[in-house]
Design an enzyme around this catalytic site. Structure first.
Site, short mmCIF file in Angstrom:
data_model
loop_
_atom_site.label_atom_id
_atom_site.label_comp_id
_atom_site.label_asym_id
_atom_site.label_seq_id
_atom_site.Cartn_x
_atom_site.Cartn_y
_atom_site.Cartn_z
N GLY A 31 7.20 3.31 4.02
CA GLY A 31 8.00 4.39 4.61
C GLY A 31 8.51 5.37 3.57
N ASP A 60 7.12 15.09 4.61
CA ASP A 60 6.78 14.32 3.41
C ASP A 60 6.14 15.19 2.34
OD1 ASP A 60 7.57 12.42 5.17
OD2 ASP A 60 5.68 11.32 5.24
N GLY A 99 2.78 1.59 2.67
CA GLY A 99 3.33 1.26 3.99
C GLY A 99 4.82 1.00 3.97
N TYR A 105 2.05 6.74 16.11
CA TYR A 105 2.62 8.01 15.63
C TYR A 105 2.02 9.17 16.43
CZ TYR A 105 4.21 11.60 12.41
OH TYR A 105 4.82 12.70 11.88
N HIS A 107 11.33 11.69 12.77
CA HIS A 107 10.43 12.04 13.88
C HIS A 107 10.84 13.34 14.56
CE1 HIS A 107 7.53 8.75 14.08
NE2 HIS A 107 8.51 7.95 13.69
N SER A 113 6.40 7.28 1.97
CA SER A 113 5.32 8.25 1.96
C SER A 113 4.44 8.21 0.73
CB SER A 113 5.83 9.67 2.19
OG SER A 113 4.71 10.43 2.59
N SER A 114 3.79 7.08 0.58
CA SER A 114 2.79 7.00 -0.49
C SER A 114 1.65 7.98 -0.17
CB SER A 114 2.25 5.58 -0.62
OG SER A 114 1.81 5.10 0.62
N SER A 115 1.42 8.27 1.12
CA SER A 115 0.29 9.16 1.43
C SER A 115 0.55 10.58 0.92
CB SER A 115 -0.01 9.15 2.93
OG SER A 115 1.13 9.45 3.66
C1 GLA Z 1 5.93 10.11 8.65
C2 GLA Z 1 5.35 11.52 8.75
C3 GLA Z 1 6.43 12.59 8.69
C4 GLA Z 1 7.57 12.28 9.66
C5 GLA Z 1 8.01 10.83 9.55
C6 GLA Z 1 9.00 10.47 10.62
O1 GLA Z 1 6.49 9.89 7.38
O2 GLA Z 1 4.43 11.76 7.71
O3 GLA Z 1 5.88 13.85 8.95
O4 GLA Z 1 7.22 12.61 10.98
O5 GLA Z 1 6.93 9.92 9.64
O6 GLA Z 1 10.17 11.21 10.48
#
Ligand code: GLA
Length: 384
Positions: free
Chosen positions: A122, A170, A120, A220, A35, A124-126
């Site tokens: 964490g 990400d 979901g 977020y 973050h 970063s599948s997106s």
């Molecule tokens: C998500 C966001 C990132 C980052 C993290 C937290 O993965 O896509 O940009 O802010 O949360 O570190």
């Protein structure tokens, strides 16, 4: 090798009857620096060997046909019908929309994609969804973007239809990852260095809480706003432009002068920026004990000051804290569920995972999932 890739390719050929180009688009871990990517901090991510496989080819028409094997759902629309939709479709359509905004002509294409990155979690599948499609389209449309240009395009795409005001971490890791390396990324100017992930005798283990609290994306965006608000107040009329200009003591001097929640967010951010710098020194010196201690501190900050943890993640980190074979652990990614990242003695990985699984099941009646992670190259073409 690449069993999923072969399945995706075969699925494409069966569906569309032509040979596709194949890409791998990885998920990511983040050692430390959470973050803070949208707060001018440093982050330490790496691309991993879990991700999405994309099969793409032009189809000489004006139709966009995309099929997600993970959702068993498809998109079928004309190239001039790109618009906001829902769920996973927003991520891919928003990527296409970003190419449109750059003045790139979208030609008709077919695409099949899917992989082994839990939603979901964490990891970063997106960014994996965005990156695989963006690189494929960059090649098919000859758009000429470089990797950092693509990472930025994908970040803008996530801000677009999905409406998540994410930082760059990400998408940067997804494009710029290298095998056996973590990236120390300065999110202020996108300068970066690679560090060998030298953790001999230890392994990186992710524990998937398998919960994903629905507030994740709205919270977020709220965190992001709170940080901006806090910086504005602390910077007293705008003399300071960045959290980078502040010390922990300076933030602390604002304790009773700004709203408590805003204060806690700002304190976390400034502490985390320093922690990440210290962590990179520790990693360079191979001082894994120190690195691990910093990771636990990050978790405490995320839980108590930034308030993006949840009881499931807190339990998993506590189990790690009470286990001598674990050097450090913390929630990873946006929070509100997903995975913890743990640095665990290689020989004790099985014992640790077993113990954590039993305790987690006891408490929440959820079967824990665990992954031993390997680092990987960023999004790349595959020859199959
Ligand atoms: C998500 C966001 C990132 C980052 C993290 C937290 O993965 O896509 O940009 O802010 O949360 O570190």
């Amino acid at each position: 090798m690449h069993t999923i890739a072969n399945e995706i390719k075969a699925g494409f050929i069966q569906r569309y009857g032509t040979e596709p180009r194949m890409y791998f688009s990885p998920g990511r871990i983040n050692i430390i620096g959470e973050h803070v990517d949208y707060n001018d901090g440093f982050v330490m991510p790496a691309a991993i060997d879990k991700g999405l496989y994309y099969a793409v080819a032009l189809n000489d028409s004006d139709r966009i046909n995309m099929y997600s094997t993970d959702y068993d759902e498809e998109i079928d629309l004309a190239t001039d019908e790109i618009a906001k939709s829902e769920g996973w479709k927003n991520y891919v359509l928003s990527v296409l929309n970003e190419f449109v905004k750059l003045g790139i002509t979208i030609k008709g294409f077919n695409c099949v994609f899917g992989g082994d990155i839990p939603q979901g979690s964490g990891m970063s599948s997106s960014a994996a969804v965005e990156g695989g499609l963006a690189m494929g389209m960059n090649d098919l449309f000859n758009a000429g973007l470089d990797r950092i240009g693509l990472a930025r395009l994908c970040q803008r795409a996530e801000h677009g239809y999905p409406g998540v005001q994410c930082g760059i971490m990400d998408q940067f890791a997804n494009m710029m990852g290298l095998e056996d390396q973590v990236i120390l990324l300065d999110c202020m100017d996108l300068s970066y260095e690679y560090f060998p992930l030298d953790i001999e005798g230890y392994a990186i283990v992710l524990l998937n809480s398998k919960v994903h609290h629905s507030l994740a994306s709205s919270e977020y965006n709220t965190r992001r706003k709170q940080c901006m608000q806090g910086l504005e107040q602390i910077s007293a009329g705008g003399a300071l432009k960045s959290f980078r200009d502040l010390t922990v003591a300076e933030v602390k001097s604002w304790k009773d002068k700004i709203e408590e929640q805003i204060y806690k967010r700002c304190l976390y951010v400034v502490e985390e920026i320093f922690r990440t710098k210290n962590a990179s020194v520790a990693l360079a010196k191979k001082d894994l004990e120190r690195l691990g201690a910093l990771m636990f501190e990050t978790h405490d900050g995320l839980s108590k000051l930034y308030e993006v943890s949840c009881k499931e993640l807190d339990l998993l980190v506590n189990i790690a804290r009470n286990d001598n074979s674990v050097l450090g652990a913390r929630l990873m990614g946006g929070g509100f569920g997903g995975c913890t990242i743990n640095i665990v003695e290689e020989n004790s990985v099985n014992d640790f995972v077993e113990k954590a699984s039993v305790m987690y099941k006891d408490q929440f009646d959820i079967e824990l999932e665990s992954y031993l992670v390997k680092t990987s190259k960023g999004t790349h073409i595959l020859s199959l």
